[in-house]
Design a protein around this motif. Sequence first.
Motif, PDB file in Angstrom:
ATOM      1  N   ALA A 202      35.273  15.693 108.632  1.00  0.00           N
ATOM      2  CA  ALA A 202      35.876  14.705 107.668  1.00  0.00           C
ATOM      3  C   ALA A 202      36.853  14.855 106.944  1.00  0.00           C
ATOM      4  O   ALA A 202      38.020  14.076 106.884  1.00  0.00           O
ATOM      5  CB  ALA A 202      34.776  14.183 106.863  1.00  0.00           C
ATOM      6  N   ALA A 203      37.116  16.274 106.518  1.00  0.00           N
ATOM      7  CA  ALA A 203      38.308  16.798 105.825  1.00  0.00           C
ATOM      8  C   ALA A 203      39.268  17.807 106.680  1.00  0.00           C
ATOM      9  O   ALA A 203      40.167  18.295 105.994  1.00  0.00           O
ATOM     10  CB  ALA A 203      37.928  17.122 104.795  1.00  0.00           C
ATOM     11  N   GLN A 204      38.680  18.218 107.653  1.00  0.00           N
ATOM     12  CA  GLN A 204      39.609  19.230 108.258  1.00  0.00           C
ATOM     13  C   GLN A 204      39.706  20.571 107.534  1.00  0.00           C
ATOM     14  O   GLN A 204      40.879  20.926 107.678  1.00  0.00           O
ATOM     15  CB  GLN A 204      41.011  18.817 109.035  1.00  0.00           C
ATOM     16  N   ALA A 205      38.837  20.827 106.757  1.00  0.00           N
ATOM     17  CA  ALA A 205      38.971  21.814 105.776  1.00  0.00           C
ATOM     18  C   ALA A 205      38.177  23.001 106.135  1.00  0.00           C
ATOM     19  O   ALA A 205      37.019  23.109 106.948  1.00  0.00           O
ATOM     20  CB  ALA A 205      38.401  21.230 104.282  1.00  0.00           C
ATOM     21  N   TRP A 206      38.606  24.446 105.642  1.00  0.00           N
ATOM     22  CA  TRP A 206      37.899  25.679 105.723  1.00  0.00           C
ATOM     23  C   TRP A 206      36.368  25.719 105.182  1.00  0.00           C
ATOM     24  O   TRP A 206      36.436  25.375 103.713  1.00  0.00           O
ATOM     25  CB  TRP A 206      38.586  26.687 104.991  1.00  0.00           C
ATOM     26  N   SER A 207      35.634  25.918 105.958  1.00  0.00           N
ATOM     27  CA  SER A 207      34.275  25.694 105.370  1.00  0.00           C
ATOM     28  C   SER A 207      33.255  26.645 106.381  1.00  0.00           C
ATOM     29  O   SER A 207      33.340  26.723 107.536  1.00  0.00           O
ATOM     30  CB  SER A 207      33.536  24.318 105.421  1.00  0.00           C
ATOM     31  N   GLU A 208      32.285  27.317 105.555  1.00  0.00           N
ATOM     32  CA  GLU A 208      31.522  28.126 106.296  1.00  0.00           C
ATOM     33  C   GLU A 208      29.903  28.143 105.672  1.00  0.00           C
ATOM     34  O   GLU A 208      29.908  27.244 105.014  1.00  0.00           O
ATOM     35  CB  GLU A 208      31.691  29.559 105.920  1.00  0.00           C
ATOM     36  N   LEU A 277      43.367  11.821 104.650  1.00  0.00           N
ATOM     37  CA  LEU A 277      42.595  11.601 106.163  1.00  0.00           C
ATOM     38  C   LEU A 277      41.680  10.485 105.679  1.00  0.00           C
ATOM     39  O   LEU A 277      40.974  10.505 104.967  1.00  0.00           O
ATOM     40  CB  LEU A 277      41.854  13.027 106.354  1.00  0.00           C
ATOM     41  N   ASP A 278      41.347   9.923 107.051  1.00  0.00           N
ATOM     42  CA  ASP A 278      40.349   8.790 107.210  1.00  0.00           C
ATOM     43  C   ASP A 278      39.026   9.247 107.782  1.00  0.00           C
ATOM     44  O   ASP A 278      39.157   9.667 109.018  1.00  0.00           O
ATOM     45  CB  ASP A 278      41.000   7.585 107.895  1.00  0.00           C
ATOM     46  N   PRO A 279      38.028   9.536 106.979  1.00  0.00           N
ATOM     47  CA  PRO A 279      36.668  10.166 107.459  1.00  0.00           C
ATOM     48  C   PRO A 279      35.805   9.264 108.777  1.00  0.00           C
ATOM     49  O   PRO A 279      35.232   9.744 109.368  1.00  0.00           O
ATOM     50  CB  PRO A 279      35.923  10.031 106.483  1.00  0.00           C
ATOM     51  N   ASP A 280      36.473   7.961 108.794  1.00  0.00           N
ATOM     52  CA  ASP A 280      36.042   7.229 110.047  1.00  0.00           C
ATOM     53  C   ASP A 280      36.685   7.518 111.238  1.00  0.00           C
ATOM     54  O   ASP A 280      36.073   7.215 112.285  1.00  0.00           O
ATOM     55  CB  ASP A 280      36.238   5.722 109.566  1.00  0.00           C
ATOM     56  N   HIS A 281      37.648   8.318 111.172  1.00  0.00           N
ATOM     57  CA  HIS A 281      38.426   8.601 112.416  1.00  0.00           C
ATOM     58  C   HIS A 281      38.802  10.033 112.321  1.00  0.00           C
ATOM     59  O   HIS A 281      39.997  10.421 112.207  1.00  0.00           O
ATOM     60  CB  HIS A 281      39.587   7.651 112.570  1.00  0.00           C
ATOM     61  N   PRO A 282      37.846  10.797 112.457  1.00  0.00           N
ATOM     62  CA  PRO A 282      37.923  12.301 112.476  1.00  0.00           C
ATOM     63  C   PRO A 282      38.859  12.814 113.600  1.00  0.00           C
ATOM     64  O   PRO A 282      38.573  12.305 114.694  1.00  0.00           O
ATOM     65  CB  PRO A 282      36.690  12.964 112.460  1.00  0.00           C
ATOM     66  N   ARG A 283      39.486  13.841 113.263  1.00  0.00           N
ATOM     67  CA  ARG A 283      40.604  14.228 114.425  1.00  0.00           C
ATOM     68  C   ARG A 283      39.717  14.899 115.696  1.00  0.00           C
ATOM     69  O   ARG A 283      38.810  15.718 115.519  1.00  0.00           O
ATOM     70  CB  ARG A 283      41.428  15.520 113.816  1.00  0.00           C
ATOM     71  N   LEU A 284      40.026  14.368 116.924  1.00  0.00           N
ATOM     72  CA  LEU A 284      39.476  14.865 118.097  1.00  0.00           C
ATOM     73  C   LEU A 284      38.093  14.709 118.448  1.00  0.00           C
ATOM     74  O   LEU A 284      37.555  15.092 119.411  1.00  0.00           O
ATOM     75  CB  LEU A 284      39.744  16.685 118.343  1.00  0.00           C
TER      76      LEU A 284
END
Length: 292
Positions: A202-208, A277-284
């Motif tokens: 959703a956010a294209q963010a760094w997560s582990e 960013l739009d979480p309804d349209h996640p990248r790729l």
Amino acid sequence: MNDTSLEIASQPDVWSRGVGLADEGRAALGARGERMLVLGCGTSWFVAQSIAELREAAGLGETDAVCASEFMPRRRYDRVLAVTRSGTSTEVLEALRAVPAETHRVAITAVAGEPVDDLVDTRVLLDFADERSVVQTRFPTTVLALARAAFGEDLAHLIADGEAALAAPLPADPADIEHLVFLGTGWTVGLAHEAALKVREAAQAWSESYPARDYRHGPVAVAGPRSLVWSFGAVPESLDEAVRDAGARPYRDSRDPLAQLVLAQRFAVALAAHRGLDPDHPRLLTRSVVLA
């Protein structure tokens, strides 16, 4: 409001319907003593991990979880369960085709009439939990609510906890966080992996995400002042001290782990909004991975 947020908000009501199918779930998820394999891709793989741990912990029999794309028919199972929202994911269909003919095959899905129907003996249809969104939220949590009820867990608290998670403040301002870590133990390890995936999707963010006690075995080295370390379920509170020593902030609450995941989903959407960013349209990403 975007579709993702609406679907997140619908979860307590949808869970009620899922829990109401406990008898159907009990029949589909295998009799006591059966050896069972649970397959899935992406979110559904993490759901599979949680189901496997829940079933074994309930004393119902040996249960494995495998990413569908890595399935090899080497071990004998009485039953193979595929979790697939769309019923069309190529790797899930390929895995089911490789299951020996004498094995009972089951699918939990959100859509009727898709290719998975022709590959299984039993289907559990959760069409009321289907989603418009690419990013899955209520389907996987409803599958887990159903499984927990089927395995005999008392979920009388679940709906109230879910509603509380929808009303609760976020544990941090998304503007202050650039790194998220999710920790779990037992069946909530799968939830931790799923929460981290929501943030990436959703956010294209760094997560582990990690099994909780393994966090001190290396991953804590990258935590810092803009890190939020989020615990699901019965994670030892002593880990919070290690998080603070790293300069990061720990977060945990006492609600049901599925409700804790709801809050994490909300945080992922809020972080997406902060990043424009739009979480309804996640990248790729697409709703289902269908390979040529």
